[in-house]
Design a protein around this motif. Structure first.
Motif, mmCIF file in Angstrom:
data_model
loop_
_atom_site.group_PDB
_atom_site.id
_atom_site.type_symbol
_atom_site.label_atom_id
_atom_site.label_comp_id
_atom_site.label_asym_id
_atom_site.label_seq_id
_atom_site.Cartn_x
_atom_site.Cartn_y
_atom_site.Cartn_z
ATOM 1 N N PRO A 103 66.030 9.341 -66.887
ATOM 2 C CA PRO A 103 65.947 9.682 -68.447
ATOM 3 C C PRO A 103 65.089 10.640 -68.639
ATOM 4 O O PRO A 103 64.234 11.336 -68.023
ATOM 5 N N ILE A 104 65.089 11.216 -69.903
ATOM 6 C CA ILE A 104 64.103 12.315 -70.562
ATOM 7 C C ILE A 104 63.673 11.773 -71.843
ATOM 8 O O ILE A 104 63.994 10.971 -72.368
ATOM 9 N N ILE A 105 62.689 12.502 -72.352
ATOM 10 C CA ILE A 105 62.081 12.361 -73.501
ATOM 11 C C ILE A 105 62.358 13.742 -74.386
ATOM 12 O O ILE A 105 62.249 14.679 -74.234
ATOM 13 N N ARG A 106 62.916 13.374 -75.740
ATOM 14 C CA ARG A 106 63.458 14.537 -76.567
ATOM 15 C C ARG A 106 62.675 14.702 -78.020
ATOM 16 O O ARG A 106 62.308 13.787 -78.588
ATOM 17 N N GLY A 107 62.524 16.018 -78.193
ATOM 18 C CA GLY A 107 62.098 16.573 -79.318
ATOM 19 C C GLY A 107 62.969 17.202 -80.125
ATOM 20 O O GLY A 107 63.682 17.933 -79.712
ATOM 21 N N ASP A 108 62.875 16.678 -81.570
ATOM 22 C CA ASP A 108 64.248 17.414 -82.327
ATOM 23 C C ASP A 108 63.760 18.506 -82.895
ATOM 24 O O ASP A 108 64.713 19.313 -83.611
ATOM 25 N N GLY A 109 62.864 19.335 -82.891
ATOM 26 C CA GLY A 109 62.512 20.564 -83.324
ATOM 27 C C GLY A 109 62.187 20.425 -84.848
ATOM 28 O O GLY A 109 61.949 21.618 -85.290
ATOM 29 N N VAL A 110 61.945 19.299 -85.451
ATOM 30 C CA VAL A 110 61.802 19.261 -86.815
ATOM 31 C C VAL A 110 60.186 18.840 -87.154
ATOM 32 O O VAL A 110 59.133 19.340 -87.615
ATOM 33 N N ASN A 111 59.779 17.452 -86.552
ATOM 34 C CA ASN A 111 58.582 16.877 -86.377
ATOM 35 C C ASN A 111 57.897 15.955 -85.464
ATOM 36 O O ASN A 111 57.087 15.418 -85.268
ATOM 37 N N ASP A 112 58.998 15.969 -84.417
ATOM 38 C CA ASP A 112 58.727 15.118 -83.153
ATOM 39 C C ASP A 112 57.583 15.612 -82.073
ATOM 40 O O ASP A 112 57.472 16.539 -81.981
ATOM 41 N N LYS A 113 56.482 14.602 -81.931
ATOM 42 C CA LYS A 113 55.390 15.114 -81.352
ATOM 43 C C LYS A 113 54.862 13.610 -80.719
ATOM 44 O O LYS A 113 55.028 12.599 -81.123
ATOM 45 N N MET A 114 53.749 14.204 -79.626
ATOM 46 C CA MET A 114 53.004 12.988 -79.224
ATOM 47 C C MET A 114 51.768 13.908 -78.750
ATOM 48 O O MET A 114 51.768 14.947 -78.375
ATOM 49 N N SER A 115 50.530 13.011 -78.794
ATOM 50 C CA SER A 115 49.485 13.535 -78.302
ATOM 51 C C SER A 115 48.584 12.617 -77.597
ATOM 52 O O SER A 115 48.734 11.544 -77.800
ATOM 53 N N THR A 116 47.425 13.406 -76.806
ATOM 54 C CA THR A 116 46.516 12.350 -76.170
ATOM 55 C C THR A 116 45.122 12.126 -76.872
ATOM 56 O O THR A 116 45.114 12.922 -77.933
ATOM 57 N N THR A 143 50.479 9.383 -77.277
ATOM 58 C CA THR A 143 50.941 8.368 -78.112
ATOM 59 C C THR A 143 51.611 8.871 -79.499
ATOM 60 O O THR A 143 51.048 10.089 -79.878
ATOM 61 N N GLU A 144 52.183 8.180 -80.334
ATOM 62 C CA GLU A 144 52.542 8.525 -81.789
ATOM 63 C C GLU A 144 53.111 7.512 -82.467
ATOM 64 O O GLU A 144 53.902 6.721 -81.887
ATOM 65 N N ALA A 145 52.679 7.343 -83.670
ATOM 66 C CA ALA A 145 52.906 6.050 -84.568
ATOM 67 C C ALA A 145 54.192 6.337 -85.502
ATOM 68 O O ALA A 145 54.704 5.535 -85.804
ATOM 69 N N THR A 146 54.474 7.761 -86.036
ATOM 70 C CA THR A 146 55.127 7.971 -86.981
ATOM 71 C C THR A 146 56.429 8.975 -86.667
ATOM 72 O O THR A 146 57.570 8.559 -86.536
ATOM 73 N N ASN A 147 56.200 10.196 -86.148
ATOM 74 C CA ASN A 147 57.132 11.086 -85.751
ATOM 75 C C ASN A 147 57.464 11.131 -84.396
ATOM 76 O O ASN A 147 57.107 11.959 -83.549
ATOM 77 N N LYS A 148 58.054 9.867 -83.853
ATOM 78 C CA LYS A 148 58.233 9.783 -82.456
ATOM 79 C C LYS A 148 59.625 10.533 -81.825
ATOM 80 O O LYS A 148 60.311 10.729 -82.327
ATOM 81 N N MET A 149 59.116 10.973 -80.605
ATOM 82 C CA MET A 149 60.356 11.513 -79.688
ATOM 83 C C MET A 149 61.027 10.477 -79.260
ATOM 84 O O MET A 149 60.881 9.183 -79.159
ATOM 85 N N LEU A 150 62.426 10.720 -78.634
ATOM 86 C CA LEU A 150 63.499 9.940 -78.341
ATOM 87 C C LEU A 150 63.497 9.721 -76.950
ATOM 88 O O LEU A 150 63.721 10.750 -76.035
ATOM 89 N N TRP A 151 63.587 8.454 -76.276
ATOM 90 C CA TRP A 151 63.875 8.410 -74.861
ATOM 91 C C TRP A 151 65.334 8.328 -74.640
ATOM 92 O O TRP A 151 66.132 7.648 -75.457
ATOM 93 N N VAL A 152 65.719 9.070 -73.727
ATOM 94 C CA VAL A 152 67.480 9.222 -73.672
ATOM 95 C C VAL A 152 67.647 8.810 -71.830
ATOM 96 O O VAL A 152 67.046 9.647 -71.093
ATOM 97 N N ASP A 153 68.506 8.018 -71.826
ATOM 98 C CA ASP A 153 68.681 7.644 -70.436
ATOM 99 C C ASP A 153 69.651 8.474 -69.602
ATOM 100 O O ASP A 153 70.562 9.169 -70.123
ATOM 101 N N ASN A 154 69.577 8.426 -68.435
ATOM 102 C CA ASN A 154 70.560 9.237 -67.339
ATOM 103 C C ASN A 154 71.056 10.712 -67.846
ATOM 104 O O ASN A 154 72.065 11.131 -68.040
ATOM 105 N N GLN A 155 69.721 11.391 -68.013
ATOM 106 C CA GLN A 155 69.953 12.929 -68.399
ATOM 107 C C GLN A 155 69.848 14.012 -67.336
ATOM 108 O O GLN A 155 70.299 14.969 -67.524
ATOM 109 N N LEU A 156 69.106 13.523 -66.517
ATOM 110 C CA LEU A 156 68.716 14.570 -65.334
ATOM 111 C C LEU A 156 68.565 13.948 -64.095
ATOM 112 O O LEU A 156 67.498 12.906 -63.777
ATOM 113 N N ASN A 157 69.382 14.144 -63.280
ATOM 114 C CA ASN A 157 69.501 13.580 -61.757
ATOM 115 C C ASN A 157 69.494 12.009 -61.786
ATOM 116 O O ASN A 157 68.727 11.368 -61.153
ATOM 117 N N GLY A 158 70.213 11.456 -62.783
ATOM 118 C CA GLY A 158 69.996 10.100 -63.080
ATOM 119 C C GLY A 158 68.902 9.396 -63.947
ATOM 120 O O GLY A 158 68.815 8.151 -63.687
#
Length: 238
Positions: free
Chosen positions: A78-91, A61-76
């Motif tokens: 989606p993927i989850i993208r980190g921007d290298g700045v502050n994007d994160k998720m944790s359990t 989960t993450e409430a503030t510095n969210k990662m991005l869902w991008v459709d149709n990136q790998l064998n049709g």
């Protein structure tokens, strides 16, 4: 189901056959996320929750510095993208004692030495990080770097890390284990899973990730073949 949720197949389902292998067929699966299942996102495709498919509700989960869902990136898929700045998720907090085997399918967009991909929430956990290009390491933040492989560059690949003291290894795709002699001491992961950077929340990575599996044992032999075949079938990695 919330209107802003993407819920496709459940953990025990297969897109082709009820008899097809799924990661839960192997005992000891502690954590499992895949980018086409269990995503809660907003209208801008920013992800607030990524559901654990292993059955233990260890959701990212993450409430503030969210990662991005991008459709149709790998064998049709989606993927989850980190921007290298502050994007994160944790359990939430949980431990997996060594030995443990991690599988992660990801693409390095920008190779920055010291940037992390996935590790534990605590500052002294194990994880997978980047070093001087093209090196990808398994690391124990309490001791230092372990074995490494050469990244294939900005393409998706499977990274397998076994955290097992001085027997820790890393492997790329269907390749051989690369060894070192690290004195790993902390759990793997320690206090949960941190995605997007180094253990404890630093060194954020610029990468795309499709799937992560964590088992509480060394996965080898027929089980290793099954996991690799499953991931390669889904993502056409090699």
């Amino acid at each position: 189901m919330p209107a802003n949720s993407l819920m496709l197949m459940g953990a025990g389902q297969s897109g082709s056959s009820a008899a097809a292998f799924v990661p839960t067929d192997i005992a000891g699966l502690q954590f499992w996320v895949k980018s086409d299942t269990g995503i809660t996102k907003d209208g801008g495709d920013l992800v607030s929750q990524w559901d654990d498919q292993a059955g233990s509700a260890r959701h990212l989960t993450e409430a503030t510095n969210k990662m991005l869902w991008v459709d149709n990136q790998l064998n049709g898929k989606p993927i989850i993208r980190g921007d290298g700045v502050n994007d994160k998720m944790s359990t939430g907090l949980f431990d997996v004692a060594q030995p443990a085997t991690w599988f992660a399918v990801f693409k390095i967009t920008t190779h920055t030495s010291g940037a992390g991909i996935v590790g534990g929430v605590a500052a002294v956990s194990c994880g997978i990080i980047l070093r001087g290009s093209p090196l990808v390491h398994v690391i124990d933040e309490n001791v230092g770097d372990g074995a490494s492989v050469n990244s294939p560059g900005a393409v998706f690949a499977l990274y397998k890390g076994i955290f097992n003291g001085a027997s820790s290894v890393i492997a790329l795709n269907d390749g051989a284990d690369q060894t070192a002699a690290p004195n790993f001491t902390s759990a793997a992961p320690n206090d949960g899973v941190f995605l997007g950077g180094r253990s404890g929340g630093s060194g954020f990575g610029n990468f795309d990730v499709a799937e992560i599996l964590i088992y509480n044992s060394v996965i080898s032999g027929a089980n290793l073949t099954s996991v690799k075949n499953y991931l390669n079938t889904r993502y056409a990695l090699w």
